[in-house]
Design a protein around this motif. Sequence first.
Motif, short mmCIF file in Angstrom:
data_model
loop_
_atom_site.label_atom_id
_atom_site.label_comp_id
_atom_site.label_asym_id
_atom_site.label_seq_id
_atom_site.Cartn_x
_atom_site.Cartn_y
_atom_site.Cartn_z
N VAL A 71 0.85 -1.19 0.00
CA VAL A 71 0.00 0.00 0.00
C VAL A 71 0.88 1.23 0.00
O VAL A 71 1.96 1.26 0.59
CB VAL A 71 -0.99 -0.01 1.19
N GLY A 72 0.42 2.24 -0.73
CA GLY A 72 1.16 3.49 -0.79
C GLY A 72 0.55 4.44 -1.78
O GLY A 72 -0.56 4.24 -2.27
N PRO A 137 4.08 -20.13 -2.92
CA PRO A 137 2.77 -20.74 -3.14
C PRO A 137 1.89 -20.80 -1.89
O PRO A 137 0.68 -20.98 -2.01
CB PRO A 137 3.10 -22.15 -3.65
N ALA A 138 2.46 -20.62 -0.71
CA ALA A 138 1.66 -20.63 0.52
C ALA A 138 0.81 -19.36 0.66
O ALA A 138 -0.18 -19.35 1.38
CB ALA A 138 2.56 -20.80 1.73
N ILE A 139 1.19 -18.29 -0.02
CA ILE A 139 0.45 -17.02 0.07
C ILE A 139 -0.75 -17.10 -0.87
O ILE A 139 -0.60 -17.18 -2.09
CB ILE A 139 1.35 -15.82 -0.25
N LYS A 140 -1.94 -17.07 -0.28
CA LYS A 140 -3.19 -17.21 -1.05
C LYS A 140 -3.84 -15.87 -1.38
O LYS A 140 -4.55 -15.76 -2.36
CB LYS A 140 -4.20 -18.06 -0.27
N LYS A 141 -3.62 -14.86 -0.51
CA LYS A 141 -4.31 -13.58 -0.69
C LYS A 141 -3.31 -12.43 -0.61
O LYS A 141 -2.53 -12.35 0.34
CB LYS A 141 -5.35 -13.37 0.41
N PHE A 142 -3.37 -11.59 -1.63
CA PHE A 142 -2.56 -10.37 -1.59
C PHE A 142 -3.24 -9.28 -2.39
O PHE A 142 -4.05 -9.55 -3.28
CB PHE A 142 -1.13 -10.62 -2.08
N HIS A 143 -2.91 -8.04 -2.06
CA HIS A 143 -3.48 -6.86 -2.73
C HIS A 143 -2.38 -5.83 -2.96
O HIS A 143 -1.47 -5.69 -2.15
CB HIS A 143 -4.55 -6.19 -1.87
N ILE A 144 -2.53 -5.10 -4.05
CA ILE A 144 -1.75 -3.89 -4.28
C ILE A 144 -2.75 -2.75 -4.29
O ILE A 144 -3.61 -2.67 -5.17
CB ILE A 144 -0.94 -3.96 -5.59
N LEU A 145 -2.66 -1.89 -3.28
CA LEU A 145 -3.59 -0.78 -3.10
C LEU A 145 -2.82 0.53 -3.16
O LEU A 145 -1.85 0.71 -2.43
CB LEU A 145 -4.30 -0.90 -1.75
N LYS A 146 -3.27 1.41 -4.01
CA LYS A 146 -2.59 2.69 -4.18
C LYS A 146 -3.58 3.84 -4.06
O LYS A 146 -4.72 3.74 -4.49
CB LYS A 146 -1.91 2.77 -5.56
#
Length: 179
Positions: A71-72, A137-146
Amino acid sequence: MIYIQTALKPEAQAFIDYYKLKKSKLDTYTLFENENIKLIISGMGVENARLATQTLINHFDITDDDIYINVGICASSRSYKIGELVKCGGVVYQEIVYRFQDNLPLIVCVDKAQSEALYELADMESFGFYDAVVHNPAIKKFHILKVVSDHFEPKKVTKELAKSLLFAKMEAIKDIISN
């Protein structure tokens, strides 16, 4: 757990204040945390974002419920308003498109601040974050928020502006995280 990567302290400050995060250290990084959130400040640039995100990944056990967030602030064309929150669906880096969610805008990750409106959206860290999370592969959820801070006028962006723009979007960011 929610893991957040920001480039700069003013971007982090809204989260620190909103969630009452406490300061600590993780390797060479400044970490802010509470029982549900760990926020790392990477410094500017792709490599810094990649290394800081990878440090989070390496130091904490990943569960299916974990959410990773970059985020940024970002620059945008005039088709976006200053202060607008953008959930990105992919990153363009060195002319290669890395799409992870359809029907959402792409952000172009650049190596230095841009003073010309060559892109719809641009930042300097999204690809580093993406590169770190996508290779685990263990990371199921991610977001890029700007949050749009300027229309390719980097000299107009102040620490106070970055903090206030993000703070104004904390409820909307919280909604995205909880869905």
